[in-house]
Motif scaffolding. Sequence first.
Motif, PDB file in Angstrom:
ATOM      1  N   UNK A  88      42.276  10.374  72.774  1.00  0.00           N
ATOM      2  CA  UNK A  88      42.337  10.332  71.305  1.00  0.00           C
ATOM      3  C   UNK A  88      41.029  10.852  70.725  1.00  0.00           C
ATOM      4  N   UNK A  89      39.929  10.340  71.277  1.00  0.00           N
ATOM      5  CA  UNK A  89      38.600  10.744  70.812  1.00  0.00           C
ATOM      6  C   UNK A  89      38.407  12.247  70.984  1.00  0.00           C
ATOM      7  N   UNK A  90      38.798  12.763  72.163  1.00  0.00           N
ATOM      8  CA  UNK A  90      38.665  14.184  72.466  1.00  0.00           C
ATOM      9  C   UNK A  90      39.486  15.033  71.494  1.00  0.00           C
ATOM     10  N   UNK A  91      40.720  14.558  71.229  1.00  0.00           N
ATOM     11  CA  UNK A  91      41.596  15.299  70.321  1.00  0.00           C
ATOM     12  C   UNK A  91      40.982  15.359  68.915  1.00  0.00           C
ATOM     13  N   UNK A  92      40.450  14.219  68.463  1.00  0.00           N
ATOM     14  CA  UNK A  92      39.821  14.188  67.134  1.00  0.00           C
ATOM     15  C   UNK A  92      38.601  15.110  67.103  1.00  0.00           C
ATOM     16  N   UNK A  93      37.805  15.051  68.179  1.00  0.00           N
ATOM     17  CA  UNK A  93      36.634  15.921  68.286  1.00  0.00           C
ATOM     18  C   UNK A  93      37.037  17.391  68.158  1.00  0.00           C
ATOM     19  N   UNK A  94      38.026  17.764  68.966  1.00  0.00           N
ATOM     20  CA  UNK A  94      38.478  19.165  68.960  1.00  0.00           C
ATOM     21  C   UNK A  94      38.938  19.577  67.568  1.00  0.00           C
ATOM     22  N   UNK A  95      39.751  18.717  66.950  1.00  0.00           N
ATOM     23  CA  UNK A  95      40.287  19.040  65.631  1.00  0.00           C
ATOM     24  C   UNK A  95      39.150  19.190  64.620  1.00  0.00           C
ATOM     25  N   UNK A 114      34.803  11.392  57.476  1.00  0.00           N
ATOM     26  CA  UNK A 114      35.982  11.815  58.230  1.00  0.00           C
ATOM     27  C   UNK A 114      37.111  10.789  58.031  1.00  0.00           C
ATOM     28  N   UNK A 115      38.323  11.308  57.737  1.00  0.00           N
ATOM     29  CA  UNK A 115      39.416  10.384  57.439  1.00  0.00           C
ATOM     30  C   UNK A 115      40.773  10.933  57.871  1.00  0.00           C
ATOM     31  N   UNK A 116      41.208  12.029  57.247  1.00  0.00           N
ATOM     32  CA  UNK A 116      42.598  12.457  57.422  1.00  0.00           C
ATOM     33  C   UNK A 116      42.904  12.888  58.856  1.00  0.00           C
ATOM     34  N   UNK A 117      41.960  13.617  59.472  1.00  0.00           N
ATOM     35  CA  UNK A 117      42.172  14.062  60.854  1.00  0.00           C
ATOM     36  C   UNK A 117      42.320  12.849  61.771  1.00  0.00           C
ATOM     37  N   UNK A 169      49.096  17.655  70.605  1.00  0.00           N
ATOM     38  CA  UNK A 169      48.813  16.562  71.536  1.00  0.00           C
ATOM     39  C   UNK A 169      49.928  15.518  71.678  1.00  0.00           C
ATOM     40  N   UNK A 170      50.881  15.464  70.716  1.00  0.00           N
ATOM     41  CA  UNK A 170      51.854  14.357  70.797  1.00  0.00           C
ATOM     42  C   UNK A 170      52.800  14.531  71.991  1.00  0.00           C
ATOM     43  N   UNK A 171      53.593  13.464  72.238  1.00  0.00           N
ATOM     44  CA  UNK A 171      54.384  13.421  73.466  1.00  0.00           C
ATOM     45  C   UNK A 171      55.324  14.621  73.613  1.00  0.00           C
ATOM     46  N   UNK A 172      55.934  15.057  72.478  1.00  0.00           N
ATOM     47  CA  UNK A 172      56.813  16.222  72.546  1.00  0.00           C
ATOM     48  C   UNK A 172      56.098  17.487  72.060  1.00  0.00           C
ATOM     49  N   UNK A 173      54.751  17.448  72.145  1.00  0.00           N
ATOM     50  CA  UNK A 173      53.969  18.538  71.580  1.00  0.00           C
ATOM     51  C   UNK A 173      53.794  19.723  72.515  1.00  0.00           C
ATOM     52  N   UNK A 174      53.046  20.724  72.002  1.00  0.00           N
ATOM     53  CA  UNK A 174      52.861  21.982  72.744  1.00  0.00           C
ATOM     54  C   UNK A 174      52.192  21.765  74.097  1.00  0.00           C
ATOM     55  N   UNK A 175      51.163  20.919  74.123  1.00  0.00           N
ATOM     56  CA  UNK A 175      50.402  20.718  75.360  1.00  0.00           C
ATOM     57  C   UNK A 175      51.294  20.151  76.454  1.00  0.00           C
ATOM     58  N   UNK A 176      52.086  19.124  76.079  1.00  0.00           N
ATOM     59  CA  UNK A 176      52.987  18.519  77.062  1.00  0.00           C
ATOM     60  C   UNK A 176      54.044  19.511  77.525  1.00  0.00           C
ATOM     61  N   UNK A 177      54.661  20.236  76.590  1.00  0.00           N
ATOM     62  CA  UNK A 177      55.686  21.227  76.967  1.00  0.00           C
ATOM     63  C   UNK A 177      55.100  22.244  77.929  1.00  0.00           C
ATOM     64  N   UNK A 230      44.827  17.930  60.854  1.00  0.00           N
ATOM     65  CA  UNK A 230      45.148  16.804  61.736  1.00  0.00           C
ATOM     66  C   UNK A 230      46.568  16.925  62.271  1.00  0.00           C
ATOM     67  N   UNK A 231      47.482  17.314  61.406  1.00  0.00           N
ATOM     68  CA  UNK A 231      48.892  17.417  61.809  1.00  0.00           C
ATOM     69  C   UNK A 231      49.089  18.571  62.798  1.00  0.00           C
ATOM     70  N   UNK A 232      48.360  19.671  62.575  1.00  0.00           N
ATOM     71  CA  UNK A 232      48.436  20.797  63.524  1.00  0.00           C
ATOM     72  C   UNK A 232      48.047  20.326  64.922  1.00  0.00           C
ATOM     73  N   UNK A 233      46.950  19.578  65.006  1.00  0.00           N
ATOM     74  CA  UNK A 233      46.480  19.124  66.320  1.00  0.00           C
ATOM     75  C   UNK A 233      47.368  18.021  66.883  1.00  0.00           C
TER      76      UNK A 233
END
Lengths: 346, 281
Positions: free
Chosen positions: B147-154, B219-222, B116-124, B109-112
């Motif tokens: 959010x849903x998409x990110x959880x799905x991907x993870x 499903x919980x931690x992700x 996805x977060x504001x200062x994350x890889x995708x935004x950069x 979850x933390x990797x993804x």
Amino acid sequence: MAEIRIKNVAKNFGSYQALHDINLTIADQEFMVLLGASGCGKSTLLRIIAGLETATTGEVWISGRRVDHLSPKDRGISMVFQNYAVFPHLTVFENIGFGLRMQKLPDDEVKRRVERTAGLMHIEQLLKRYSGELSGGQRQRVAVARALAMEPDVILMDEPLSNLDALLRMEMRAELKGVLAESRTTAIYVTHDQVEAMSMADRISVMHQGKIVQAASPIEVYRDPAAEFVASFIGNPPMNFLPAEAAGSGRWTVAGQSFEGPANGKDLKWAIRPEDLRIADQGFGARAKVVEPLGAHLLVTCDVEGHQFRAVLDSELSVKPGDVLTLAPQEGRGRWFDPETTLSVA
Amino acid sequence: MEARLLPYFLILPVTLFLCLFFLYPFALVAQQAFGTENGFSLDNFREVVTYWKFPISMKNTFLLAAAVVPIQLALSLLMATMVTKMQKGRDLVLYIWTIPLGISDLAAGIIWLAIFEQSGFLNSMMVGLGVTEQPMSLLSYQTPWVVFLAIMLAEIWRATAIMLVILVAGIGLIPKEYYEAADVFGASRWKQFTRITLPLLRPSLQTALVLRVILAFEVFAVVAALGGTIFPVLMGEIYAYQFDLQNGGAAAALAIIVLIISIVFTLIIIRALRVPKGATI
């Protein structure tokens, strides 16, 4: 007209050459048996004809059409596998109809053909069962019915009876021969069992170390083996061999006996089938070593001048180990082989 | 020892282990869920079911399972088929594909989140490529579908390999001769897959799907890492009852509900993919 022509087919597996330059023509509606010990390349050749294996070089022609670049389904063949390959998740009906369904035949045609071939193989009562509920013999019948339902030009069989017990094998042998003769297909049948080969084949191709040693009718293979290998592979027990010394002008001395033979300068080997020997007043002096009463006849393993020599004799005779027998060959049954080339000499 | 008793003796350690660490805690949870000071009651269940977050977390959990599991099934079948067809390097590919299995779900979850977060890889990356001028807040309550998409991907990234491993083993059990027969009798590659591989793979599909579906309901931690409170799921609610609201009875009741859902789906899967008698390989 489903004639099969195999032209210069060779197959390598890495550095191992499984088949050497095979040339063979199988006539329309002929029953050809590929016979040989395990590892001789007979299954490989069959799989190349089927398209399950690709030849390293050479061509395969079926009904005047070159097929070695086609996939198995486009070759007009069907096949019976050694372990039957009856699909476990389908009923007997759907197994027999599998190929027909793949051809998208209408339901009533599938039903007609499945019922007809099931009838031929006497398994009409099993059509609703799964293969897990069948015996080996019944599975075998399903595999044959599935191949026949395709109404193929050519049917290929890879040791189809080898997993059955002896009695069932004998029964299926006769039945299969009858069914195939009636279906008028060209058949290639792979086996290591010479009795199967002799009893079923129109022609036998004896294979040894990736080569066809002899391709001829069963009786010719038995009577006139083309090479020592065939002589010692066909027949149970195999042929006896004795060294022959040239005595000049076509006469030969074999273990003290004089025979007429080929006009050949070199030394030869003389061979005789154990069943072509009988007790006579004049002949080879043979000391009996092992006596095996087999019911129908008596198998005696003897010693003739230090060579092992077997004779199949009348079961009424009383022979004990240590007895010295006088054995004479039947007229015209002796054969000659060149010890260097191992080929037969006329 | 008598041969008749030996099998029972041999399974004794496992039985004891299961009783101590599974059956006993389960009994405690059940007692907590159904028991109040007045004895047996369904009050805890009434409480959790009528809470406003229950339908949402239930819906989210099912939605996620329904979106993720079919994709994972298709992916794992594709990957298993590819691996099986490989001549060389098969083990290496399989090891690489199963790496996510070795990572804990929170770490996943933390990797993804880092992506996805504001200062994350995708935004950069998007800013760097000039696609957007400023980093966007992707995982916010204003864009729940992201959010849903990110959880799905993870989830797909993390938990497809568990199915893959089971299916690879299952495909390996199907004798090669069936495919040769199918080849000879005119089945195309696709037909071989649908008519031979899939039906013969039913026992493995059963195991893989049961395992995966149960995990999907847990499903919980992700979700916690990526969605936080934006995307409530059943397991998250159990956690909230137990630790935030200090209501053990309600947490236990919700856990029992998740258990019942899992059992129902397990039974459905087993029934749907059952192999008729005599039709096994």
